[in-house]
Scaffold this motif. Structure first.
Motif, mmCIF file in Angstrom:
data_model
loop_
_atom_site.group_PDB
_atom_site.id
_atom_site.type_symbol
_atom_site.label_atom_id
_atom_site.label_comp_id
_atom_site.label_asym_id
_atom_site.label_seq_id
_atom_site.Cartn_x
_atom_site.Cartn_y
_atom_site.Cartn_z
ATOM 1 N N VAL A 131 -79.090 -62.388 -6.307
ATOM 2 C CA VAL A 131 -78.080 -61.299 -6.171
ATOM 3 C C VAL A 131 -77.875 -60.605 -7.338
ATOM 4 C CG1 VAL A 131 -76.643 -59.520 -4.819
ATOM 5 C CG2 VAL A 131 -77.003 -61.872 -3.498
ATOM 6 N N THR A 132 -78.839 -58.759 -7.322
ATOM 7 C CA THR A 132 -77.825 -58.393 -8.534
ATOM 8 C C THR A 132 -76.609 -57.323 -8.485
ATOM 9 O OG1 THR A 132 -80.131 -56.698 -7.997
ATOM 10 C CG2 THR A 132 -80.518 -58.592 -9.209
ATOM 11 N N GLN A 178 -77.200 -54.243 -8.800
ATOM 12 C CA GLN A 178 -77.565 -52.809 -8.658
ATOM 13 C C GLN A 178 -78.069 -53.292 -6.805
ATOM 14 O OE1 GLN A 178 -78.385 -55.105 -11.132
ATOM 15 N NE2 GLN A 178 -78.087 -53.542 -12.867
ATOM 16 N N GLU A 179 -77.552 -54.289 -6.360
ATOM 17 C CA GLU A 179 -78.273 -54.471 -5.039
ATOM 18 C C GLU A 179 -77.388 -54.139 -4.493
ATOM 19 O OE1 GLU A 179 -81.493 -57.726 -4.930
ATOM 20 O OE2 GLU A 179 -80.214 -58.185 -5.144
ATOM 21 N N VAL A 180 -76.337 -54.551 -4.928
ATOM 22 C CA VAL A 180 -74.896 -54.497 -4.644
ATOM 23 C C VAL A 180 -74.313 -52.974 -4.382
ATOM 24 C CG1 VAL A 180 -71.775 -55.443 -4.607
ATOM 25 C CG2 VAL A 180 -73.765 -57.412 -5.134
ATOM 26 N N ARG A 211 -76.469 -50.321 -4.697
ATOM 27 C CA ARG A 211 -76.599 -49.490 -3.560
ATOM 28 C C ARG A 211 -76.304 -50.219 -1.868
ATOM 29 N NH1 ARG A 211 -80.359 -51.255 -0.659
ATOM 30 N NH2 ARG A 211 -80.669 -53.272 -0.915
ATOM 31 N N LEU A 212 -76.197 -51.145 -1.259
ATOM 32 C CA LEU A 212 -75.908 -51.153 -0.123
ATOM 33 C C LEU A 212 -73.956 -50.571 -0.468
ATOM 34 C CD1 LEU A 212 -76.342 -55.206 0.126
ATOM 35 C CD2 LEU A 212 -77.128 -52.977 1.130
ATOM 36 N N ASP A 244 -73.137 -48.024 -1.769
ATOM 37 C CA ASP A 244 -72.903 -46.286 -2.294
ATOM 38 C C ASP A 244 -73.065 -45.626 -0.702
ATOM 39 O OD1 ASP A 244 -72.923 -46.168 -5.044
ATOM 40 O OD2 ASP A 244 -74.716 -45.785 -5.522
ATOM 41 N N GLN A 245 -74.293 -46.871 0.591
ATOM 42 C CA GLN A 245 -74.909 -46.280 1.103
ATOM 43 C C GLN A 245 -73.753 -46.719 2.698
ATOM 44 O OE1 GLN A 245 -77.683 -49.645 2.583
ATOM 45 N NE2 GLN A 245 -79.455 -48.540 1.606
ATOM 46 N N GLU A 247 -66.353 -50.052 -8.182
ATOM 47 C CA GLU A 247 -67.736 -50.259 -8.133
ATOM 48 C C GLU A 247 -67.269 -50.573 -9.895
ATOM 49 O OE1 GLU A 247 -70.149 -47.034 -8.959
ATOM 50 O OE2 GLU A 247 -69.928 -46.560 -7.022
ATOM 51 N N TYR A 257 -68.908 -59.117 -11.999
ATOM 52 C CA TYR A 257 -70.590 -59.698 -13.108
ATOM 53 C C TYR A 257 -70.402 -60.185 -13.615
ATOM 54 C CZ TYR A 257 -75.549 -59.550 -12.817
ATOM 55 O OH TYR A 257 -76.844 -59.784 -12.562
#
Length: 67
Positions: A2-3, A5-7, A9-10, A12-13, A48, A55
């Protein structure tokens, strides 16, 4: 893998959904105060930033062959 950026993005949603809920429930002045505190905790200088640090630390350990 998992990157980051993916974490993010989730995250942020989820932050956007929580802020919409707060905005629909609070008077404008209270919402503005809530938004500021919420983003301090979960935003770029809060969660974040901590996730990015973790990370980077994990990636460094992977490069060094540690677990």
């Amino acid at each position: 893998m998992v990157t980051l950026q993916e974490v993010l993005r989730l995250l942020d949603q989820s932050k956007n959904e929580a802020l919409l809920l707060a905005q629909s429930s609070l008077p404008q002045s209270q919402f503005e105060a809530f938004r500021k505190i919420y983003l301090n905790i979960f935003g770029k200088n809060g969660l974040e930033k901590e996730l990015a640090r973790l990370y980077a630390e994990d990636r460094k350990q992977d490069r060094n062959g540690q677990e």
